[in-house]
Design a protein around this motif. Structure first.
Motif, PDB file in Angstrom:
ATOM      1  N   TYR A  54       0.818  -1.093  -0.146  1.00  0.00           N
ATOM      2  CA  TYR A  54       0.064  -0.083   0.116  1.00  0.00           C
ATOM      3  C   TYR A  54       0.988   1.294  -0.153  1.00  0.00           C
ATOM      4  N   THR A  57       2.307   1.781  -3.401  1.00  0.00           N
ATOM      5  CA  THR A  57       1.333   2.398  -4.238  1.00  0.00           C
ATOM      6  C   THR A  57       1.269   3.901  -4.226  1.00  0.00           C
ATOM      7  N   ASN A  85      -6.452  -3.438  -2.676  1.00  0.00           N
ATOM      8  CA  ASN A  85      -5.218  -2.509  -2.835  1.00  0.00           C
ATOM      9  C   ASN A  85      -4.498  -3.050  -4.109  1.00  0.00           C
ATOM     10  N   VAL A  88      -6.510  -1.252  -6.810  1.00  0.00           N
ATOM     11  CA  VAL A  88      -6.204   0.287  -6.946  1.00  0.00           C
ATOM     12  C   VAL A  88      -4.919   0.604  -7.609  1.00  0.00           C
ATOM     13  N   GLU A  91      -5.436   0.197 -11.300  1.00  0.00           N
ATOM     14  CA  GLU A  91      -6.234   1.176 -11.819  1.00  0.00           C
ATOM     15  C   GLU A  91      -5.334   2.503 -12.024  1.00  0.00           C
ATOM     16  N   LYS A  92      -4.479   2.801 -10.947  1.00  0.00           N
ATOM     17  CA  LYS A  92      -3.415   4.015 -10.858  1.00  0.00           C
ATOM     18  C   LYS A  92      -2.582   3.789 -12.039  1.00  0.00           C
ATOM     19  N   GLY A  99      -7.369  -3.897 -12.962  1.00  0.00           N
ATOM     20  CA  GLY A  99      -7.992  -3.232 -11.798  1.00  0.00           C
ATOM     21  C   GLY A  99      -9.453  -3.985 -11.609  1.00  0.00           C
ATOM     22  N   TYR A 103     -10.766  -5.864  -8.304  1.00  0.00           N
ATOM     23  CA  TYR A 103     -12.001  -5.396  -7.575  1.00  0.00           C
ATOM     24  C   TYR A 103     -13.126  -6.477  -7.535  1.00  0.00           C
ATOM     25  N   VAL A 121     -17.413  -0.218  -4.779  1.00  0.00           N
ATOM     26  CA  VAL A 121     -16.593  -0.823  -5.674  1.00  0.00           C
ATOM     27  C   VAL A 121     -17.158  -1.462  -6.849  1.00  0.00           C
ATOM     28  N   ARG A 124     -17.299   1.004  -9.418  1.00  0.00           N
ATOM     29  CA  ARG A 124     -15.895   1.205  -9.909  1.00  0.00           C
ATOM     30  C   ARG A 124     -15.593  -0.013 -10.925  1.00  0.00           C
TER      31      ARG A 124
END
Length: 131
Positions: A54, A57, A85, A88, A91-92, A99, A103, A121, A124
């Motif tokens: 985390y 990230t 995590n 995320v 996705e980033k 991603g 999820y 979520v 998302r």
């Protein structure tokens, strides 16, 4: 926390918790010191790998973050937070397919998919499908 760590300097979970306190205060170098120390003390600590992943990230150190988060999942496959995590992170990093995949795995492990986080979520995942 620091007094507890002084009393129990070889507790990986205490080191990890202290690292997360520093992380929440955005003292990332101190967080990294304690999270790394936690893994030195217990190389099989899934929570420690997850927390360090985390942090990585947040620091946009995606390859390292991915390694730590995948190790957390390997050690503790039933923990939804690790999948979240990792989702995320993907996705980033612009990998929307992975991603959405992570999820969905998070949602599969969530006890109450109708909870607020479950609904967010799921929304998302739907948004990522269009990316």
């Amino acid at each position: 926390f620091q007094k507890l760590v002084q009393q129990e300097p070889n507790s990986a979970l205490l080191q990890s918790d202290l690292g997360m306190v520093f992380l929440k205060k955005e003292l990332y170098s101190s967080a990294q010191v304690h999270l790394t120390r936690a893994l030195e003390l217990d190389p099989n600590c899934a929570v420690c790998y997850g927390n360090l992943g985390y942090l990585k990230t947040l620091l946009e150190q995606y390859p390292e973050a991915q390694t730590y988060l995948q190790k957390a999942i390997q050690l503790q496959p039933s923990e939804p937070k690790h999948y979240f995590n990792l989702a995320v992170l993907y996705e980033k990093n612009g990998d929307y397919g992975n991603g959405a995949r992570y999820y969905r795995q998070f949602l599969n492990l969530l006890p109450n998919k109708d909870s607020e986080i479950g609904r967010k979520v799921q929304a998302r995942v739907e948004m990522l499908k269009g990316q």
